[in-house]
Each structure stands twice: as structure tokens, then as C-alpha cells.
Design an enzyme around this catalytic site. Structure first.
Site, PDB file in Angstrom:
ATOM      1  N   GLU A  99      -2.552  -1.372  -6.571  1.00 52.82           N
ATOM      2  CA  GLU A  99      -2.674  -0.320  -6.257  1.00 52.82           C
ATOM      3  C   GLU A  99      -3.468   0.830  -6.519  1.00 52.82           C
ATOM      4  OE1 GLU A  99       2.636  -0.156  -4.106  1.00 52.82           O
ATOM      5  OE2 GLU A  99       1.985   0.410  -7.046  1.00 52.82           O
ATOM      6  N   CYS A 112      -6.738   7.991  -7.787  1.00 50.15           N
ATOM      7  CA  CYS A 112      -5.730   7.478  -9.260  1.00 50.15           C
ATOM      8  C   CYS A 112      -6.388   5.677  -9.029  1.00 50.15           C
ATOM      9  CB  CYS A 112      -4.662   7.658  -8.969  1.00 50.15           C
ATOM     10  SG  CYS A 112      -3.215   7.098 -10.605  1.00 50.15           S
ATOM     11  N   CYS A 119       0.719  -4.672 -17.084  1.00 54.52           N
ATOM     12  CA  CYS A 119       0.140  -4.120 -17.535  1.00 54.52           C
ATOM     13  C   CYS A 119       0.904  -4.786 -19.495  1.00 54.52           C
ATOM     14  CB  CYS A 119       0.276  -3.410 -17.881  1.00 54.52           C
ATOM     15  SG  CYS A 119      -0.677  -2.053 -19.312  1.00 54.52           S
ATOM     16  N   CYS A 123       4.704   0.132 -21.896  1.00 53.96           N
ATOM     17  CA  CYS A 123       5.553   1.630 -22.865  1.00 53.96           C
ATOM     18  C   CYS A 123       6.627   1.306 -21.628  1.00 53.96           C
ATOM     19  CB  CYS A 123       4.747   2.269 -21.994  1.00 53.96           C
ATOM     20  SG  CYS A 123       2.917   2.796 -22.963  1.00 53.96           S
ATOM     21  N   CYS A 126       7.724   3.288 -18.362  1.00 53.22           N
ATOM     22  CA  CYS A 126       6.611   2.632 -16.825  1.00 53.22           C
ATOM     23  C   CYS A 126       6.755   1.739 -16.420  1.00 53.22           C
ATOM     24  CB  CYS A 126       5.226   2.944 -17.901  1.00 53.22           C
ATOM     25  SG  CYS A 126       3.804   2.449 -16.660  1.00 53.22           S
ATOM     26  N   CYS A 342       3.002   9.408 -11.136  1.00 57.20           N
ATOM     27  CA  CYS A 342       3.050   8.581 -12.243  1.00 57.20           C
ATOM     28  C   CYS A 342       3.930   7.328 -12.780  1.00 57.20           C
ATOM     29  CB  CYS A 342       2.906   9.597 -13.603  1.00 57.20           C
ATOM     30  SG  CYS A 342       1.435  10.886 -13.383  1.00 57.20           S
TER      31      CYS A 342
HETATM   32  N1  SAH Z   1      -2.466   2.626 -19.818  1.00 62.97           N
HETATM   33  C1  SAH Z   1      -3.011   4.539 -19.223  1.00 62.97           C
HETATM   34  C2  SAH Z   1      -2.748   4.696 -17.956  1.00 62.97           C
HETATM   35  C3  SAH Z   1      -1.363   4.689 -17.967  1.00 62.97           C
HETATM   36  S1  SAH Z   1      -0.495   5.251 -16.287  1.00 62.97           S
HETATM   37  C4  SAH Z   1      -2.084   4.939 -20.400  1.00 62.97           C
HETATM   38  O1  SAH Z   1      -1.530   4.529 -21.147  1.00 62.97           O
HETATM   39  O2  SAH Z   1      -3.001   6.303 -20.795  1.00 62.97           O
HETATM   40  C5  SAH Z   1      -1.348   7.437 -16.530  1.00 62.97           C
HETATM   41  C6  SAH Z   1       0.299   8.133 -17.792  1.00 62.97           C
HETATM   42  O3  SAH Z   1       1.075   7.711 -16.488  1.00 62.97           O
HETATM   43  C7  SAH Z   1       0.383   7.742 -18.510  1.00 62.97           C
HETATM   44  O4  SAH Z   1       0.087   8.732 -19.008  1.00 62.97           O
HETATM   45  C8  SAH Z   1       1.523   7.630 -18.258  1.00 62.97           C
HETATM   46  O5  SAH Z   1       2.319   7.573 -19.753  1.00 62.97           O
HETATM   47  C9  SAH Z   1       2.248   8.174 -18.276  1.00 62.97           C
HETATM   48  N2  SAH Z   1       3.340   7.668 -16.890  1.00 62.97           N
HETATM   49  C10 SAH Z   1       3.635   6.412 -16.430  1.00 62.97           C
HETATM   50  N3  SAH Z   1       5.480   5.782 -16.754  1.00 62.97           N
HETATM   51  C11 SAH Z   1       5.467   7.091 -16.400  1.00 62.97           C
HETATM   52  C12 SAH Z   1       6.630   7.466 -15.853  1.00 62.97           C
HETATM   53  N4  SAH Z   1       7.854   7.069 -15.977  1.00 62.97           N
HETATM   54  N5  SAH Z   1       6.675   9.161 -15.161  1.00 62.97           N
HETATM   55  C13 SAH Z   1       5.911  10.037 -15.738  1.00 62.97           C
HETATM   56  N6  SAH Z   1       4.509   8.789 -16.608  1.00 62.97           N
HETATM   57  C14 SAH Z   1       4.146   7.881 -16.217  1.00 62.97           C
END
Ligand code: SAH
Length: 375
Positions: A99, A112, A119, A123, A126, A342
Site C-alpha cells: 500500500e 507515503c 515488517c 513494534c 503497529c 500511520c
Molecule cells: N519502519 C519505519 C516506518 C514506519 S511507519 C519507522 O519505524 O519509522 C511511520 C511511523 O508511523 C513510525 O513512526 C511508526 O512508529 C508510526 N506508527 C506505527 N504504528 C502506528 C499507530 N498505530 N499509530 C500511530 N503511529 C504509528
């Protein structure tokens, strides 16, 4: 086609593609300007097939298709949010889905993009992390999201993509083999300024150092989410591999390499990482950098036991940072109605956290595990 010997032009760096095209046309006795014509179709008009190259003779289009291919994922689905955000679901040649999200905002249109299918970094907040790792993307597959979204935007909204952020699915610095050339492609081929391209990382130290060593001014965003090791390792498991002191050292090197301002991303989860004490600790941690802190209200994902920090506490957190001279903004969630916000991107829809997360939260946050009930 497994036995396809053709070269994918979109996988090559622009300079390499130009050499291949020059050779190809020379061998066919074609004038040198054919290279410029083909180049414009590749990098300016985002051609998906050689038959689109209508200013070339039909025989030349066929000859290109005999010798080369173009990675062109199929557009499987489009979802438009009421706030103007557009999510594209792309189907790769092997069926894998990914996506990208177009986010229009006044003079800007940001794309984006995803850097991996799934992944591996897990985390806890996420959705992509919950779905797990599928496979690496190629540079052409990464760039294909940009080409496809740009074509779509030109056809439907009449706008141009001005910025790219690697904040979709995946960890860009865990796929350097493809992301590094994709950065070059976007910048040198597709004409996007390096300062308009942001790599967002969870903190893969060797990757940050590699990015710092590049001459271009690509921007860096770091997903911090906690100002100390104890809390961060619970939210972001990679903290165990690259703990904060090591991460900060790499960020110093990044700043020293080009004076580029770093963005720190901080997901605000109610009662987990949003207290005023943590705000003070965060301010002290980032004070040495020309930093900007981007507070992202947690976007709830189905099955997760957390809630976003309420607006008043979010503001208070931001004020603590600002009072200490740290630039802080709150990111407004976009595309919530189409699950494009996000951390919500994932092609497959799982409704329950996988076991490792449940165990992690149970072991370390009994009160949160209790909230999650059935899991
Ligand atoms: N792997 C990269 C890109 C990830 S997505 C990274 O970790 O930076 C981009 C951002 O969205 C990251 O800061 C991630 O922590 C955040 N993110 C992930 N899940 C989220 C959620 N449920 N709510 C808000 N932000 C989130």
C-alpha cells in the site's frame, strides 16, 4: 515468466538505464535522440508499457519490449478518504500486496510509500508489525508506487507529488539494498529533490550511518516513541539491538555530515508513554539536536488494548517540549476512514495480535494485558 531474460529498465539506476538504451538503439541503427525520448517516458511520464511510447516507431516499441521489461504492479484497489487522502493497493507480479498513501495538504502532495512487504521489527503498536514480515521489495517495486500514484494523481486530481516519505509498510533501513537505489532513482531519475524525500527509521544504526555518508540531503525521521531504554525496549524491540546511546551517536554523525535537521516521531499512547515526566526526559534527550518532534496520536488498530492520548494531555506534552526550546508539532491523523493512517497499513487484515506481542505485554505490562481480555 521464469525464463524471462529481459532486463527490467526500472530496476537500473538512471545512468545505467541510459547506457543500456544507448546501446540498444545504436545496435539498431537508431538516432541518438531515441534515448532521450525513452528516458522521458520512463522518468517523466511513468510509462507502464512500451506500447505507450507513441512518439517512437511501432517497430522500435516492439524491439524495446523484446529486450526490456518495466515493473508495473497492478492497481488492485483505490480508497479515497473524505479528507482527500487516497490509498492505493498494489499487486506485485508474485501476488504480494502493498500500500501507498497520497496525502494532499495545501501546496503539498505527499506520498507515503512502503519499503518492504510486511515488517520484521514488531513494534507493538503497529499494524504492519503485527502482520509480520513477508519479503523485501525491489527498487523497481518501491519506485513503482511513486510512478503509479503520480499517474493516478495526474489523471484524477491534476496535481503533482511534491514529497515522498518512507512511512508506509516496512523498515526502509532494513532493506537498504533496494531503498538506497530507490532514493537515487527518485532523486536523479524522477526529479524529486533530496530534501523532499524522508526516510523514516525505527533506528537501524548501520543504515543511519550509510544515509549520513550519502552526499544528497535526504531527510531522516527517527521513530523514538520513548526517551529511555526501559520503556523503549517494550515498545520498539529493536531497542535491544541498537540501544539509545548507540542510536544517538549515529544521529550525531548524521547531523554532523550535513547539518540536516532530524525529525523525531513519537506515537502518543494513552497512559503508556505520554506523562509530563517523560516529556521532560524527551526534551533533555533531544536537546542537543536541531530536532523537531512530531507527536503522532496513536491510531487504534483492531485488537490492540491501547487508546490514543487525549487531546488535552497531548497539548500538555507538546507544551513541556516547547517550553524547553524543542520544536514540537502534533500530527493530525489523515485517512482514518480508509485505514490509511500511520501504522494502519497492511494488506492483510488480521484481527488479533500475534502471540509474541501478547506475551511481551503480559510479561511487562500486566495491567495492559488485563485490558486486552480474550488474548
Ligand atoms: N519502519 C519505519 C516506518 C514506519 S511507519 C519507522 O519505524 O519509522 C511511520 C511511523 O508511523 C513510525 O513512526 C511508526 O512508529 C508510526 N506508527 C506505527 N504504528 C502506528 C499507530 N498505530 N499509530 C500511530 N503511529 C504509528
Amino acid at each position: 515468466m521464469l525464463d524471462d531474460q529481459r532486463l527490467d529498465l526500472l530496476e537500473l539506476l538512471p545512468a545505467q538505464a541510459e547506457i543500456e538504451l544507448a546501446r540498444h538503439f545504436a545496435a539498431r541503427g537508431q538516432p541518438a535522440y531515441r534515448v532521450a525520448q525513452a528516458r522521458a517516458w520512463l522518468y517523466q511520464r511513468d510509462a507502464l508499457h512500451f506500447r505507450e511510447l507513441t512518439d517512437l516507431p511501432a517497430g522500435e516499441r516492439a524491439a524495446l519490449a523484446d529486450r526490456f521489461t518495466l515493473t508495473a504492479p497492478e492497481l488492485a484497489r483505490v480508497a479515497r478518504s473524505s479528507d482527500g487522502t487516497v490509498k492505493h493497493l498494489w499487486r506485485m507480479a508474485d501476488g504480494e500486496l502493498l500500500e501507498s498513501v497520497l496525502i494532499p495538504a495545501r501546496a503539498r502532495m505527499t506520498l507515503c510509500m512502503s519499503s518492504q512487504a510486511g515488517c520484521a521489527l514488531a513494534c507493538v503498536f503497529c499494524a504492519t508489525g503485527w502482520s509480520g514480515y513477508r519479503r523485501q521489495l525491489t527498487a523497481a517495486e518501491i519506485v513503482a508506487q511513486f510512478r503509479g500514484a503520480r499517474r493516478w494523481a495526474r489523471a484524477h486530481e491534476g496535481g503533482e507529488i511534491t514529497n515522498v516519505v518512507f512511512m508506509g509498510m516496512g523498515e526502509p533501513l532494513a532493506n537498504r539494498k533496494a531503498v538506497m537505489p530507490a532514493l537515487t532513482l527518485l532523486n536523479q531519475g524522477y526529479g524529486l529533490g533530496a530534501r523532499r524525500i524522508t526516510v523514516s527509521t525505527v533506528g537501524i544504526v548501520p543504515g543511519i550511518r550509510e544515509l549520513a555518508a550519502r552526499p544528497e540531503q535526504f531527510r531522516l525521521a527517527v521513530s523514538l516513541h520513548a526517551p529511555n531504554h526501559e520503556l523503549r525496549r517494550r515498545l520498539v524491540p529493536v531497542e535491544k539491538k541498537h540501544p539509545l546511546p548507540e542510536l544517538l551517536e549515529a544521529l550525531r554523525a548524521f547531523e554532523a555530515a550535513g547539518g540536516r535537521r532530524i525529525t523525531f516521531e513519537y506515537v502518543m499512547i494513552d497512559g503508556v508513554n505520554d506523562s509530563p515526566e517523560l516529556a521532560r526526559e524527551l526534551a533533555a534527550l533531544v536537546a542537543e539536536f536541531q530536532a523537531h518532534v512530531n507527536l503522532i496520536p496513536f491510531n487504534p488498530i483492531p485488537g490492540a488494548p491501547w487508546q490514543p492520548t487525549p487531546p488535552a494531555r497531548l497539548r500538555a506534552f507538546a507544551e513541556v517540549l516547547q517550553a524547553r526550546g524543542v520544536a514540537a508539532t502534533v500530527r493530525s491523523p489523515r485517512g482514518r476512514d480508509i485505514a490509511a493512517a500511520c501504522g494502519q497499513l497492511r494488506a492483510e487484515h488480521e484481527t488479533r495480535p500475534p502471540k509474541p506481542f501478547v506475551e511481551l505485554m503480559r510479561a511487562e505490562r500486566p495491567e495492559v494485558a488485563a485490558l486486552s481480555g480474550s488474548v
